[in-house]
Design an enzyme around this catalytic site. Structure first.
Site, PDB file in Angstrom:
ATOM      1  N   TYR A 210     -37.707  14.199 -40.039  1.00  0.00           N
ATOM      2  CA  TYR A 210     -37.884  13.333 -38.864  1.00  0.00           C
ATOM      3  C   TYR A 210     -36.573  13.233 -38.081  1.00  0.00           C
ATOM      4  O   TYR A 210     -36.551  13.402 -36.865  1.00  0.00           O
ATOM      5  CB  TYR A 210     -38.331  11.947 -39.330  1.00  0.00           C
ATOM      6  CG  TYR A 210     -38.449  10.919 -38.235  1.00  0.00           C
ATOM      7  CD1 TYR A 210     -39.526  10.931 -37.354  1.00  0.00           C
ATOM      8  CD2 TYR A 210     -37.495   9.912 -38.093  1.00  0.00           C
ATOM      9  CE1 TYR A 210     -39.641   9.977 -36.365  1.00  0.00           C
ATOM     10  CE2 TYR A 210     -37.606   8.950 -37.106  1.00  0.00           C
ATOM     11  CZ  TYR A 210     -38.686   8.982 -36.239  1.00  0.00           C
ATOM     12  OH  TYR A 210     -38.792   8.040 -35.249  1.00  0.00           O
TER      13      TYR A 210
ATOM     14  N   LYS B 136     -35.910  14.559 -34.270  1.00  0.00           N
ATOM     15  CA  LYS B 136     -35.441  13.685 -33.190  1.00  0.00           C
ATOM     16  C   LYS B 136     -34.143  14.233 -32.586  1.00  0.00           C
ATOM     17  O   LYS B 136     -33.936  14.168 -31.370  1.00  0.00           O
ATOM     18  CB  LYS B 136     -35.239  12.259 -33.720  1.00  0.00           C
ATOM     19  CG  LYS B 136     -36.544  11.508 -33.940  1.00  0.00           C
ATOM     20  CD  LYS B 136     -37.224  11.210 -32.594  1.00  0.00           C
ATOM     21  CE  LYS B 136     -38.512  10.424 -32.730  1.00  0.00           C
ATOM     22  NZ  LYS B 136     -39.148  10.177 -31.419  1.00  0.00           N
TER      23      LYS B 136
END
Lengths: 324, 324
Positions: free
Chosen positions: A150, A154
């Protein structure tokens, strides 16, 4: 002004839309208040409950080839991209995270570049881009070293947004958000889900499990302030973003023990006693890789703000939930 | 041991292959010397001139759907990924850069994950990932802030490589290289091409144009040392890379003026006089966004090395070209 909001069925998306509707205008770069004519509220499930005629709810898969084209046209002035696969889920299902967190972002960027060049794009990034050896207070110049897929995804989006902005394809800004606490509703699959749960569940009379050690330091922002900072970031003229398009937000640095002490102060010791410590090494490993305090000097210079203390964060949650 | 080298027709790819053939073995994680059985030498044009029967030259487009599958199978132990669209060209043709520098890397990573999980991948990154306000000596913890699409693309690849490694899909290492000087042959479309040109062309009796100011500080590595550092990085056990898979290489920090003074010292003032200063704002803008000096403490702790001085870099070029 025509706005697309992705992740509109999520709690943050919903509140951002409500705030935009209430405000009714957004400032352009010249400082003029421009009426918000239309908001497309997009998510994987059709966002329900928007009575305002300015809102058009839509459902679909943003990573599907034609979806971005159906959402963005030359009249689109602003995109608020909040759709994402959260940290815990992106760690469990790598391919899903790549598709939703990276491929969908690229589809969005490419469609904006083709159909609405120079339109404004605001998205949220995450402290999960940081990891490894970190100073106690993380400076704006700290390297990104994600310890989760994640966080990697990002960071990739942040790089894309910055370069698309530099080239003038879009006018982007990525707000690197602290953990949003106290989220209403149910736990989600974010590794940080417990940070809301250990406040929300006890207040609702339920037992909550805390999977990390009490001395764990978290970097937090209340939902109300998150919405205000997003609207602030949306209205910032591009000319003020000379130091970069990716902005570490200010936040509140607290330990889990301090959060529980605040809960006892505001709601009573019997409420705080509903939290049970039950370490979960998988969650602790992810959460402990995130820094607990940031300098955020750039964000502060741009007028972004932090919550004053955690007691106030709890009181704001109680007020919103009409429980006090 | 079966090795794939992409960018094998490039000057660095060619030398890396020659060095591997000469060495004949690579150390595995247990320190044992394992024979190199086969090298696939891949590029957009078929790499010519490899007489060694261990080398199979191949041509193709790495971003094409089936290409990675044709290059990597379960017997692949090692991939050295050097293929890239260079900085100047990636700035001129954004889509080409995205396709070759990001999509091809993703195709490679996905194929390794599927067909040769855990295989070693070495690639080169670039100081172009840095930019904005920078300290005089860039620490390993410096944030990435690319001021070119090439830099953005390399940073994205670094993030992907690190996360694929963390998950055990591959065993990756990205060496963030200084500008390689003195490259032989012709100028290329890298913004840094002049840094070799202002040495190589005068030595060859030609006039060279220097598009940046004499006080411009560059961060350099000689081709010989680049090859040695690549082979060193390839042989490092994964267990030594606990501080990360993306490694800022050591280098030599010199100004353009110092380079020209060294050229005059080693080759004579009449040779150095063949360099003409003719500022090019587009090139200067890119080059000036790159840092001129790095701490590189992590790389040094891993045994990577830098050139001692620029006089030696010029002498090495002369020796290689058989001109002295």
């Amino acid at each position: 002004m025509r706005i697309l909001v992705t992740g509109a069925a999520g709690f943050l998306g919903r509140r951002v839309i409500d705030a935009l509707l209430t405000r009714g205008t957004l400032r352009d770069d010249a400082g003029a208040a421009v009426p918000i004519d239309a908001i497309t509220a997009f998510d994987v499930v059709r966002p329900e409950g928007f009575a305002d005629p300015r809102v058009t709810p839509m459902a679909g898969d943003l990573s599907a080839p034609a979806q971005a084209a159906a959402l963005i046209d030359p009249t689109t002035t602003t995109v608020i991209h909040l759709a994402a696969v959260v940290s815990g889920q992106a760690e469990q299902d790598f391919d899903l995270g790549m598709r939703v967190n990276i491929d969908a972002m690229r589809a969005l960027l490419e469609r904006m570049r083709a159909a609405a060049p120079g339109a404004r794009l605001l998205t949220t990034s995450s402290v999960a881009v940081f990891g490894g050896e970190l100073p106690e207070t993380v400076p704006d110049a700290q390297v990104w070293a994600p310890q989760s897929s994640y966080g990697m995804q990002k960071a990739v989006c942040d790089l894309l947004l910055a370069d698309y902005s530099r080239r003038g394809f879009i006018d982007g800004r990525s707000l690197r958000m602290p953990t949003i606490v106290v989220r209403p509703g149910k736990p989600n699959r974010a590794a940080s889900s417990f940070a809301s749960g250990i406040i929300r569940e006890p207040i609702n009379g339920e037992t909550a499990i805390c999977p990390v050690a009490p001395e764990t330091v978290l970097w937090l922002m209340s939902p109300d302030l998150a919405v205000r900072n997003i609207l602030h970031g949306l209205a910032l003229p591009a000319s003020r973003l000379a130091q970069g398009r990716v902005i570490n937000m200010p936040g509140l640095s607290v330990t889990v023990a301090e959060m529980l002490a605040a809960l006892a102060r505001v709601c009573g010791a019997e409420v705080a006693a509903r939290v049970r410590l039950q370490p979960d090494p998988a969650i602790a490993a992810i959460v402990n890789s995130w820094p607990g305090n940031f300098d955020a000097g750039y964000a502060k210079s741009l007028g972004f703000t932090a919550d004053a203390d955690f007691d106030g964060v709890i009181r704001a949650f109680l007020a919103l939930n009409g429980q006090r």
